[in-house]
Enzyme design. Structure first.
Site, PDB file in Angstrom:
ATOM      1  N   PHE A  69       0.840  -1.208   0.000  1.00  0.00           N
ATOM      2  CA  PHE A  69       0.000   0.000   0.000  1.00  0.00           C
ATOM      3  C   PHE A  69       0.873   1.256   0.000  1.00  0.00           C
ATOM      4  O   PHE A  69       0.613   2.204  -0.748  1.00  0.00           O
ATOM      5  CB  PHE A  69      -0.922  -0.016   1.226  1.00  0.00           C
ATOM      6  CG  PHE A  69      -1.824   1.186   1.316  1.00  0.00           C
ATOM      7  CD1 PHE A  69      -3.007   1.236   0.589  1.00  0.00           C
ATOM      8  CD2 PHE A  69      -1.484   2.273   2.114  1.00  0.00           C
ATOM      9  CE1 PHE A  69      -3.839   2.351   0.660  1.00  0.00           C
ATOM     10  CE2 PHE A  69      -2.299   3.382   2.187  1.00  0.00           C
ATOM     11  CZ  PHE A  69      -3.487   3.413   1.457  1.00  0.00           C
ATOM     12  N   GLU A  70       1.904   1.249   0.839  1.00  0.00           N
ATOM     13  CA  GLU A  70       2.802   2.410   0.907  1.00  0.00           C
ATOM     14  C   GLU A  70       3.554   2.599  -0.406  1.00  0.00           C
ATOM     15  O   GLU A  70       3.733   3.726  -0.885  1.00  0.00           O
ATOM     16  CB  GLU A  70       3.785   2.230   2.073  1.00  0.00           C
ATOM     17  CG  GLU A  70       3.135   2.333   3.445  1.00  0.00           C
ATOM     18  CD  GLU A  70       4.061   1.910   4.566  1.00  0.00           C
ATOM     19  OE1 GLU A  70       4.040   2.555   5.625  1.00  0.00           O
ATOM     20  OE2 GLU A  70       4.822   0.933   4.380  1.00  0.00           O
TER      21      GLU A  70
ATOM     22  N   LYS B  91      20.301 -23.873 -13.743  1.00  0.00           N
ATOM     23  CA  LYS B  91      19.869 -23.643 -15.132  1.00  0.00           C
ATOM     24  C   LYS B  91      18.381 -23.282 -15.091  1.00  0.00           C
ATOM     25  O   LYS B  91      17.522 -24.151 -14.983  1.00  0.00           O
ATOM     26  CB  LYS B  91      20.098 -24.874 -16.001  1.00  0.00           C
ATOM     27  CG  LYS B  91      19.802 -24.627 -17.483  1.00  0.00           C
ATOM     28  CD  LYS B  91      20.135 -25.848 -18.319  1.00  0.00           C
ATOM     29  CE  LYS B  91      19.927 -25.556 -19.795  1.00  0.00           C
ATOM     30  NZ  LYS B  91      18.534 -25.204 -20.124  1.00  0.00           N
TER      31      LYS B  91
ATOM     32  N   ARG C 130      16.599 -14.285 -27.422  1.00  0.00           N
ATOM     33  CA  ARG C 130      17.705 -15.034 -28.013  1.00  0.00           C
ATOM     34  C   ARG C 130      17.421 -15.359 -29.472  1.00  0.00           C
ATOM     35  O   ARG C 130      18.316 -15.289 -30.317  1.00  0.00           O
ATOM     36  CB  ARG C 130      17.949 -16.327 -27.225  1.00  0.00           C
ATOM     37  CG  ARG C 130      19.020 -17.211 -27.835  1.00  0.00           C
ATOM     38  CD  ARG C 130      19.232 -18.491 -27.038  1.00  0.00           C
ATOM     39  NE  ARG C 130      20.215 -19.336 -27.691  1.00  0.00           N
ATOM     40  CZ  ARG C 130      19.942 -20.210 -28.646  1.00  0.00           C
ATOM     41  NH1 ARG C 130      18.692 -20.371 -29.055  1.00  0.00           N
ATOM     42  NH2 ARG C 130      20.900 -20.933 -29.195  1.00  0.00           N
TER      43      ARG C 130
ATOM     44  N   GLU D 270      17.917 -14.881 -17.902  1.00  0.00           N
ATOM     45  CA  GLU D 270      16.824 -15.803 -18.176  1.00  0.00           C
ATOM     46  C   GLU D 270      15.546 -15.251 -17.550  1.00  0.00           C
ATOM     47  O   GLU D 270      15.450 -15.089 -16.325  1.00  0.00           O
ATOM     48  CB  GLU D 270      17.138 -17.179 -17.593  1.00  0.00           C
ATOM     49  CG  GLU D 270      16.299 -18.296 -18.148  1.00  0.00           C
ATOM     50  CD  GLU D 270      16.808 -18.818 -19.488  1.00  0.00           C
ATOM     51  OE1 GLU D 270      16.150 -19.724 -20.036  1.00  0.00           O
ATOM     52  OE2 GLU D 270      17.844 -18.325 -19.991  1.00  0.00           O
TER      53      GLU D 270
ATOM     54  N   CYS E 297     -23.033 -33.783 -11.288  1.00  0.00           N
ATOM     55  CA  CYS E 297     -21.903 -33.042 -10.737  1.00  0.00           C
ATOM     56  C   CYS E 297     -21.758 -33.354  -9.247  1.00  0.00           C
ATOM     57  O   CYS E 297     -22.731 -33.225  -8.494  1.00  0.00           O
ATOM     58  CB  CYS E 297     -22.110 -31.535 -10.938  1.00  0.00           C
ATOM     59  SG  CYS E 297     -20.883 -30.508 -10.090  1.00  0.00           S
TER      60      CYS E 297
ATOM     61  N   CYS F 198     -22.747 -30.089  -7.071  1.00  0.00           N
ATOM     62  CA  CYS F 198     -24.086 -29.494  -6.973  1.00  0.00           C
ATOM     63  C   CYS F 198     -25.214 -30.415  -7.425  1.00  0.00           C
ATOM     64  O   CYS F 198     -26.389 -30.070  -7.258  1.00  0.00           O
ATOM     65  CB  CYS F 198     -24.138 -28.199  -7.788  1.00  0.00           C
ATOM     66  SG  CYS F 198     -24.052 -28.455  -9.573  1.00  0.00           S
TER      67      CYS F 198
END
Length: 660
Positions: free
Chosen positions: A33-34, A112, A133, A168, A402, A405
């Site tokens: 926030f600051e 890497k 690259r 990278e 489902c 539900c």
């Protein structure tokens, strides 16, 4: 003018300091926030005094204007790849080749990073260009996108005449999960792994999108430098860190290849806890003069080699298969496993992708299976040990309902996924609510995704119908809301109750029913009750409503929870009807238009509305049934097809004559 200039310089210095502490050293000193408050002050001052805004201002991190293409960049120092090793023997062979030239080589070992390799160029200490690259010789200019990466210094500590470094670009595991969750919520294709996500984000034409993706970078090499002499790799990394770059600084120098290989193993043991992806470790000769003696091939340097970690696999027993319902309603089978340790972490669940994958591999509950971490991120079942079967294993079948539900589950032709059809399904509630209140649907202001999530998390809403029953006084007490927000939301919610019917139909999120189809259905049925009573056969007879769309609508209204949802809307006073006025002027009746290219005088949506108001239709594809093709600048394949079919092509001027 002196005061704003001094303040801008002070704010710039402050922001750069806190950016470095947060993104490079991982030791923030102030809250988000600051930090945002300081950045907003700088942006406001730069808006008031644009002539004081510098090219290296921290405000560029939010992203500039979108580019149509990326310019080519030819690398003066080729960005070579590395030769790869997959075993200890290959590492020892590398050491033998080095010792044929260098008597007592010193090695360094580093992570890497699994990302996208880039070049960063600085002139007099200021960042001037970033490029990919590419093929090692020619890359693409992605300067504006690189600027959005907060760990990239826009200005170095020293005014070095020229330096080019290689790094990278990657995406952290946390940022990757958040990005894929957002893509899933908005029904966009997911990225397979963090590397693909980083590469796709860095090559976004719009830098603002790249900025939101929260990319990061590790810089690991000096390609070329003027004005500073550096003799070895460790010295170079220390120099880079002192200039403000983010590096994985490892001060260890290894006198023997055995010790270097032990370091590779140590890095491999910790990779699961790093927070970013690595696909190996790199051994490099430390001394630069030794590197020059060893030389390079056409493809890679002879003084370095990359050890690639194998994907770790373990054998375990699949005890059960559970269903996970995603935010878009897709049902994904999940393997419940006897806990096994893979790549440094305990794994007790693994993805099975979809029912086709289960069938192809003949995966059964009770099987002994082989599990690996795909891309070292997501555990997956990759093999079944059928020879270990006892005969007690059971086949798995996708559910008809489902599990979240109870709504019907459907699998449409041509798709691998099974989907829940319930609008109030808890697993997809946020996505459904966000769609319902969106601008093109019910257009309820004050309910952006973050506000919807906050209301849901605090128990004010569980589905879109709950929006009309919100206790505004209590909601106003939530942090960040307030009385004015609540008052505006009340007004916007009340206004939505008398929206045109097509907005409600579109807002229901019925699969295959977009805004255009919603308008067609609204014009035919006039109110939601009539649409709910319509059969699939009846709807499929309407022009531009095919059998798949018709069945999707009928299936939606067969679900009890969806019917209950509509009932709750009605009880709240939602009364959306079709208010389309039949145009007296039907000069385009029976005519179909296709719009292509860039229109200068109209937005496509505006031109389409004019055509529809005059009784015509618009289509996205050219066919023999097309009456006219309205072609703007840079019209492409649709124009060519129209010309080949002999369809009348009109310009904007001709279109204006037609609508006078």
């Amino acid at each position: 003018m002196a005061e704003p200039k001094e303040r801008i310089e002070k704010l710039t210095e402050l922001i750069n300091y806190h950016n470095y502490k947060y993104y490079v050293e991982d030791s923030p000193e102030i809250t988000d926030f600051e930090f945002d408050a300081i950045l907003r002050e700088l942006e406001q001052l730069e808006k008031e005094y644009p002539d004081l805004r510098k090219a290296d201002s921290p405000s560029v991190r939010v992203g500039g204007e979108a580019a149509s293409t990326f310019a080519e960049v030819r690398h003066t120092i080729p960005m070579q790849s590395l030769q790869k090793a997959f075993s200890m023997e290959e590492i020892y062979d590398f050491d033998r080749r080095v010792k044929e030239v260098i008597h007592d080589p010193e090695y360094v070992v580093e992570h890497k990073i699994d990302g996208l390799s880039v070049s960063l160029e600085y002139v007099n200490g200021e960042f001037v260009r970033g490029s990919t690259r590419g093929d090692g010789i020619t890359g693409e200019d992605v300067t504006e996108n690189i600027k959005t990466i907060r760990s990239v210094p826009l200005k170095l500590k020293d005014r070095i005449p020229f330096v080019e470094v290689r790094g990278e670009v990657f995406m952290s595991a946390d940022s990757f999960k958040k990005l894929n969750a957002l893509l899933e919520e908005t029904e966009q294709p997911l990225f397979a792994n963090p590397r693909n996500a980083a590469a796709g984000s860095l090559r976004q034409q719009d830098p603002k999108i790249a900025a939101r993706r929260k990319l990061d970078i590790f810089v690991f090499n000096i390609q070329q430098i003027d004005g500073v002499e550096i003799t070895n790799h460790i010295e170079g990394l220390r120099f880079l860190k002192a200039q403000g770059f983010k590096t994985i600084l490892n001060d260890k120098v290894f006198k023997s290849i055995e010790d270097a290989y032990k370091e590779i193993q140590r890095i491999g043991d910790e990779r699961d806890s790093l927070g970013f992806g690595i696909d190996g470790a790199v051994i490099k000769v430390n001394d630069f003069s030794a590197r020059a003696m060893l030389g390079v091939t056409a493809k890679f340097p002879k003084w370095a080699i990359a050890y690639k970690y194998p994907a770790e696999k373990q054998t375990t027993v699949l005890r059960d298969i559970k269903i996970q319902v995603g935010r878009t309603g897709v049902l994904t089978p999940l393997a419940i496993l006897d806990t096994v340790r893979i790549a440094g972490s305990n794994v007790s669940r693994a993805t099975l992708h979809n029912s086709d994958y289960i069938r192809e591999k003949d995966i059964r509950i009770g099987d002994t299976v082989v599990v690996e971490k795909a891309g070292d991120i997501i555990p997956a079942v990759v093999e079944v040990l059928k020879e270990d079967r006892s005969g007690d294993e059971t086949e798995f079948h996708m559910p008809d309902k489902c599990p979240e539900c109870g709504a019907e589950v459907v699998r449409e032709e041509g798709e691998a996924a099974y989907r829940c059809t319930g609008i109030s399904c808890p697993a997809q509630r946020l996505r459904n609510i966000i769609h319902y209140v969106s601008r093109d649907a019910m257009d309820i202001e004050g309910l952006g995704p973050s506000n919807v999530e906050k209301l849901a998390d605090n128990g004010f809403i569980s589905d879109a119908a709950d929006i009309y029953y919100i206790d505004y006084e209590k909601a106003a007490g939530l942090r960040g809301f307030g009385a004015k927000w609540a008052s505006n939301l009340r007004a916007s919610t009340e206004k939505s109750k008398t929206n045109p019917l097509y907005r409600l139909i579109f807002g229901l999120g019925i699969r295959h029913i977009g805004e255009k189809a919603a308008k067609i259905l609204a014009a035919r049925y006039k109110n939601i009750d009539a649409l709910m009573d319509a059969s699939a056969e009846e709807m499929s007879e309407i022009n531009d409503i095919g059998p798949v769309m018709a069945e999707s609508v009928a299936e939606f209204f067969r679900q009890p929870q969806n019917v209950d949802f509509i009932y709750r809307l009605k009880m709240a006073g939602v009364d959306c009807v079709d208010e389309a006025v039949q145009a007296e002027d039907k000069r385009f009746e029976g005519k179909t238009f296709v719009l292509t290219g860039t229109l200068e005088k109209y937005k496509r949506s505006e031109a389409s509305k004019i055509i529809e108001n005059l009784g015509g239709k618009t289509s996205s594809s050219v066919s023999k049934k097309t009456s006219y093709v309205l072609a703007g600048a840079e019209a492409g394949s649709k124009l060519i097809k129209a010309q080949s079919l002999g369809i009348t092509v009109i310009s904007e001027d001709e279109f204006e004559e037609m609508i006078k």
